[in-house]
Design an enzyme around this catalytic site. Structure first.
Site, PDB file in Angstrom:
ATOM      1  N   LYS A 184       0.810  -1.405  -0.055  1.00 23.50           N
ATOM      2  CA  LYS A 184      -0.269  -0.021   0.113  1.00 23.50           C
ATOM      3  C   LYS A 184       0.872   1.323  -0.156  1.00 23.50           C
ATOM      4  CE  LYS A 184      -4.069   2.153   0.881  1.00 23.50           C
ATOM      5  NZ  LYS A 184      -4.316   2.881   2.250  1.00 23.50           N
ATOM      6  N   ASN A 202      -6.355  10.733 -10.011  1.00 18.33           N
ATOM      7  CA  ASN A 202      -5.753   9.834 -10.198  1.00 18.33           C
ATOM      8  C   ASN A 202      -5.374   9.453 -11.830  1.00 18.33           C
ATOM      9  OD1 ASN A 202      -5.370   9.905  -7.328  1.00 18.33           O
ATOM     10  ND2 ASN A 202      -6.721   7.509  -7.083  1.00 18.33           N
TER      11      ASN A 202
END
Ligand code: NAD
Ligand code: KPL
Length: 305
Positions: A184, A202
């Site tokens: 992560k 994003n």
């Protein structure tokens, strides 16, 4: 009566957990920062969770670090940069068999907290659930996800995972929680700083494919060097998949910066660069990214740690 869940940090994730546990009839207690916050909370009368537009309130009892009574199960739901000092304020109340669940993103804070409470069991968590505050003591459940929990030093799952089941908190016990946290962290390092620097969602990173690929190559090198080959596996592919799947979203770091909030940079990119240095690994693009992000935060008057 089952062991109460003490929740330290009544923010987005803390409220998301507290309200679902309380809704399942489990004993929950909120630890507020000080007496002023406690009074403020008492005036509000409880925590509110908004799910699919429907708001439900829960009169969860509040207390302060100085309240009496031992703490046996503590959910630490502060930001990574607050976790250590928040836990320091309640160590005197921890029972000898206390367990801490650390919800912080990134790496570094978990180790710091565990060193502070050597007698307690510290369980790390990595969550893909999403929540944000739309008012004081009020949280919106924005994205369903999953929470992985694990204890790198002790692979046996705690019995209280049944509480999470009862509270309908999607979760899984993970034998390799460090790998999950590193994976992560790598995703966050490859995506979040660039969304801030390029001022984009994003999906905007699809136009910066080469830059993303270069960072993924360096992050892969880092993960392999620090004994996390599974976290390195197909990293670039996964980063590209996440960029596509979350194309319309603003990264958490982007949102922090846009809202003039302190970021968790030290526990993400900062941690990656620190570990690279420890391994005498030269990762020029990662380092440059950290310098660019630091300069950007500085120019906005935001903390750089
Ligand atoms: P938040 O800022 O909404 O909540 C943190 C809370 O901790 C705040 O209410 C703050 O006042 C409180 N706090 C800080 N110091 C304290 C102290 N000494 N005593 C008592 N309370 C204290 O943060 P969040 O979004 O819930 O994030 C918590 C962690 O979870 C972060 O590491 C974040 O990256 C991670 N995370 C968040 C989400 C999300 O959707 N919000 C998703 C995944 C992971
Ligand atoms: O976790 C994220 C974040 O915004 O913090 C994603 C969506 C994976 C981007 O790194």
């Amino acid at each position: 009566m089952s062991t109460p869940w003490h929740i330290l940090g009544a923010g987005s994730l803390g409220t998301l957990w507290a309200t679902r546990l309380a809704r399942a009839g489990l004993p929950v207690r909120l630890i507020l920062r000080d007496i002023d916050r406690l009074h403020d909370y008492a005036t509000a009368g409880g925590l509110t969770l908004v799910e699919q537009g429907v708001a439900s309130s829960y009169a969860i009892p509040g207390e302060t670090p100085d309240s009496p009574g031992p703490i046996r199960r503590l959910l630490v739901a502060c930001k990574a940069y607050d976790a250590e000092s928040a836990v320091a304020g309640i160590t005197h109340r921890l029972a000898p068999d206390a367990e801490l669940i650390l919800l912080q993103n990134g790496l570094g804070s978990q180790e710091a907290v565990a060193a502070q409470v050597p007698q307690a069991r510290c369980i790390s968590a990595s969550s893909t659930e999403g929540a944000f505050r739309d008012g004081d003591w009020r949280v919106v459940f924005a994205g369903h996800g999953y929470t992985w929990l694990g204890d790198a030093g002790h692979p046996v799952a705690p019995f209280w995972l049944d509480d999470l089941e009862a509270a309908k908190i999607p979760h899984e016990w993970s034998a390799d929680i460090l790998t999950r946290l590193w994976r992560k962290l790598a995703l966050n390092c490859a995506i979040n700083p660039l969304t801030v620097l390029h001022d984009c969602r994003n999906g905007g990173l699809q136009e910066h494919h080469c830059e993303v690929a270069t960072l993924c190559a360096e992050l892969t090198e880092l993960l392999e060097r620090c004994g996390q080959p599974a976290a390195a596996d197909n990293l670039q592919q996964e980063v590209e998949r996440v960029i596509q799947a979350t194309a319309a979203n603003f990264s958490s770091m982007y949102q922090d910066v846009a809202n003039k909030r302190r970021t968790e940079i030290s526990y993400l990119l900062g941690h990656a660069c620190k570990v690279a240095e420890r391994h005498q690994l030269n990762l020029p693009h990662l380092k440059q990214l950290q310098q660019r992000l630091t300069a950007h935060l500085h120019s906005l008057g935001l903390p750089v740690d």
